[in-house]
Design an enzyme around this catalytic site. Structure first.
Site, PDB file in Angstrom:
ATOM      1  N   ARG A 102       0.882  -1.168   0.000  1.00  0.00           N
ATOM      2  CA  ARG A 102       0.000   0.000   0.000  1.00  0.00           C
ATOM      3  C   ARG A 102       0.916   1.213   0.000  1.00  0.00           C
ATOM      4  NH1 ARG A 102      -5.472   0.890   1.830  1.00  0.00           N
ATOM      5  NH2 ARG A 102      -5.779   2.914   2.823  1.00  0.00           N
ATOM      6  N   HIS A 129      -6.958   1.381  -6.721  1.00  0.00           N
ATOM      7  CA  HIS A 129      -7.304   0.579  -5.542  1.00  0.00           C
ATOM      8  C   HIS A 129      -8.027  -0.678  -6.041  1.00  0.00           C
ATOM      9  CE1 HIS A 129      -7.802  -0.500  -1.527  1.00  0.00           C
ATOM     10  NE2 HIS A 129      -8.552   0.481  -1.057  1.00  0.00           N
ATOM     11  N   GLN A 132     -10.084  -3.223  -3.754  1.00  0.00           N
ATOM     12  CA  GLN A 132     -11.367  -2.635  -3.372  1.00  0.00           C
ATOM     13  C   GLN A 132     -12.394  -2.837  -4.472  1.00  0.00           C
ATOM     14  OE1 GLN A 132     -12.428  -0.733  -0.402  1.00  0.00           O
ATOM     15  NE2 GLN A 132     -14.326  -1.298  -1.444  1.00  0.00           N
ATOM     16  N   ASP A 220     -17.200   8.190  -1.994  1.00  0.00           N
ATOM     17  CA  ASP A 220     -15.986   8.065  -1.204  1.00  0.00           C
ATOM     18  C   ASP A 220     -15.768   9.406  -0.505  1.00  0.00           C
ATOM     19  OD1 ASP A 220     -13.565   7.194  -0.165  1.00  0.00           O
ATOM     20  OD2 ASP A 220     -12.475   7.270  -2.058  1.00  0.00           O
ATOM     21  N   CYS A 260     -16.602   2.854   0.085  1.00  0.00           N
ATOM     22  CA  CYS A 260     -15.410   2.053   0.362  1.00  0.00           C
ATOM     23  C   CYS A 260     -14.872   2.242   1.773  1.00  0.00           C
ATOM     24  CB  CYS A 260     -14.325   2.330  -0.672  1.00  0.00           C
ATOM     25  SG  CYS A 260     -13.855   4.064  -0.813  1.00  0.00           S
ATOM     26  N   ARG A 288     -14.122  -7.533   1.301  1.00  0.00           N
ATOM     27  CA  ARG A 288     -12.710  -7.243   1.058  1.00  0.00           C
ATOM     28  C   ARG A 288     -11.847  -8.492   1.270  1.00  0.00           C
ATOM     29  NH1 ARG A 288     -10.665  -2.153   1.397  1.00  0.00           N
ATOM     30  NH2 ARG A 288      -8.775  -3.216   0.666  1.00  0.00           N
TER      31      ARG A 288
END
Length: 318
Positions: A102, A129, A132, A220, A260, A288
Site C-alpha cells: 500500500r 485501488h 477494493q 468516497d 469504500c 474485502r
C-alpha cells in the site's frame, strides 16, 4: 520479470476478472473448499499508508490460504531513503511468495514488478485501488446477479477508487457514470483507457441527473489521506454532492448504496443513507477479505483451475 501482477484491475482479462469473482463467491459460500496454496509460505504486506480494512482483510485472506502474513511498517524499510525500492523487493522475494504493498506512488509497485519473480499486489496507490474494486463488484453480483448492463453511479472525487471502478466496469459490462464538480473529474486518460477496454463511462456534473435509474450509488470521502490541507476547499467544491435521502430518491427505489470507507457522515454521505436499509456498505466491507483471497489465488494458480473451483494439486513454490 514478475511472475504475476495485480497493480490495476485491467491486469486481468474479462474472463479472468469473472473467474476471480466466481472464486470469491465460492470461497465465501464454502470456506472448506479453499485451497491451502500458501502452506509454509509468507506474504509480505508493506504499508506506507495506514489502513484498517485493507490490512485486516488481506491478513485474513493470507491465513485463509494457509500462509503467514508479515506486516511491515514504512519506518522499517524507508523506501527510497534507507533502501532502494528494488533492493527491498529483492530481499522480500527471497523468502516470501507474494509482495503486497500500500504505497503513495504507483511507480513503486511498477518498479517492484520489474525486478522480482514473485507476484506483486497493489493494496492501494495514488492511481488505483484494485482489491477494493474486486470487493465492490463481488457485492454488486451478490445484490443483482448478472453484472452485464447494470448501471453504477459514482458521486464525488474522480480519484484512485473511481479509476479502478472504471476498469472493473469495463471488464464486466457495467455502465459507469461519474458525477463530479469541475476540477475533480475522473481524468481523461483513465476514461480513454476504460473505453478502450469496451467500457461505457459517462462524466456529468449534476449528481441528481447522474443517479436517475442507477442500480447502485457509490461515494468516497471528499478529502483523502494526504489531502488534509485541501479540506476546506474541497468542502466548498463538493457542496451539493452529498449522497442524502433526496439523492437516493432521485436514483429510484431499486438503488443500493456503496461506500469504500472510512465514511464522514454529514459530508459525502448522510447518516440516514449509510446506516439505512438500502446500504450494502458492511457487506461490501466484509467482501474485502473474500476478494483479496481470490486475487491471491488467481496469482498463485492458473485461471482455468481457479474458475473450476480450485481443482488440482497444491502449487509448489519454485
Amino acid at each position: 520479470m514478475s511472475a504475476g501482477r495485480f497493480l490495476e484491475v485491467d491486469d486481468l482479462t474479462p474472463a479472468e476478472f469473472a473467474a476471480v469473482l466466481d472464486s470469491a463467491e465460492k470461497g465465501k459460500a464454502d470456506p472448506s473448499g479453499i485451497p491451502q496454496l500458501l502452506t509454509g509460505q509468507g506474504v509480505v504486506m508493506l504499508f506506507e499508508k495506514p489502513s484498517a480494512r485493507t490490512r485486516a482483510s488481506t491478513e485474513m485472506a493470507v491465513v485463509g490460504l494457509g500462509g503467514h502474513p508479515i506486516y511491515v511498517r514504512p519506518e522499517e524499510v524507508g523506501l527510497g531513503v534507507r533502501e532502494s525500492v528494488a533492493d527491498v523487493a529483492r530481499t522480500f522475494a527471497g523468502f516470501c511468495a507474494v509482495i503486497a504493498a500500500r504505497v503513495f506512488d504507483h511507480a513503486t509497485l511498477e518498479e517492484m514488478a520489474t525486478v522480482v519473480d514473485v507476484p506483486i499486489v497493489n493494496l492501494l496507490s495514488d492511481r488505483a485501488h484494485p482489491t477494493q474494486a474486486v470487493a465492490d463488484f463481488l457485492t454488486l453480483r451478490e445484490l443483482f446477479g448478472s453484472l452485464d448492463g447494470r448501471r453504477l453511479v459514482y458521486v464525488g472525487d474522480g480519484n484512485n477508487v473511481t479509476a479502478s471502478l472504471a476498469y472493473a466496469a469495463a471488464l464486466s459490462g457495467v455502465e459507469l457514470t461519474v458525477a463530479s464538480p469541475p476540477g475533480y473529474e475522473l481524468d481523461d486518460l483513465t476514461v480513454e483507457r476504460a473505453r478502450n477496454l469496451g467500457g461505457t463511462v459517462e462524466l456529468v456534473a449534476d449528481p441528481h441527473e447522474a443517479v436517475a435509474g442507477a442500480d447502485a450509488v457509490y461515494t468516497d470521502v471528499w478529502t483523502s489521506m494526504g489531502q488534509e490541507a485541501e479540506h476546506a476547499a474541497r468542502l466548498a467544491a463538493f457542496a451539493g454532492y452529498t449522497v442524502d435521502d433526496a439523492l437516493m430518491a432521485a436514483a429510484g427505489e431499486q438503488a443500493r448504496f456503496l461506500h469504500c470507507l472510512p465514511a464522514h457522515r454529514g459530508e459525502e454521505v448522510a447518516a440516514s443513507v449509510i446506516d439505512g436499509p438500502r446500504s450494502a456498505v458492511w457487506q461490501q466491507a466484509a467482501n474485502r477479505m473474500h476478494a483479496a483471497r481470490a486475487v491471491l489465488a488467481h496469482l498463485l494458480m492458473p485461471s482455468e483451475r481457479l474458475r473450476a473451483g480450485y481443482p488440482g494439486p497444491q502449487r509448489e513454490r519454485p
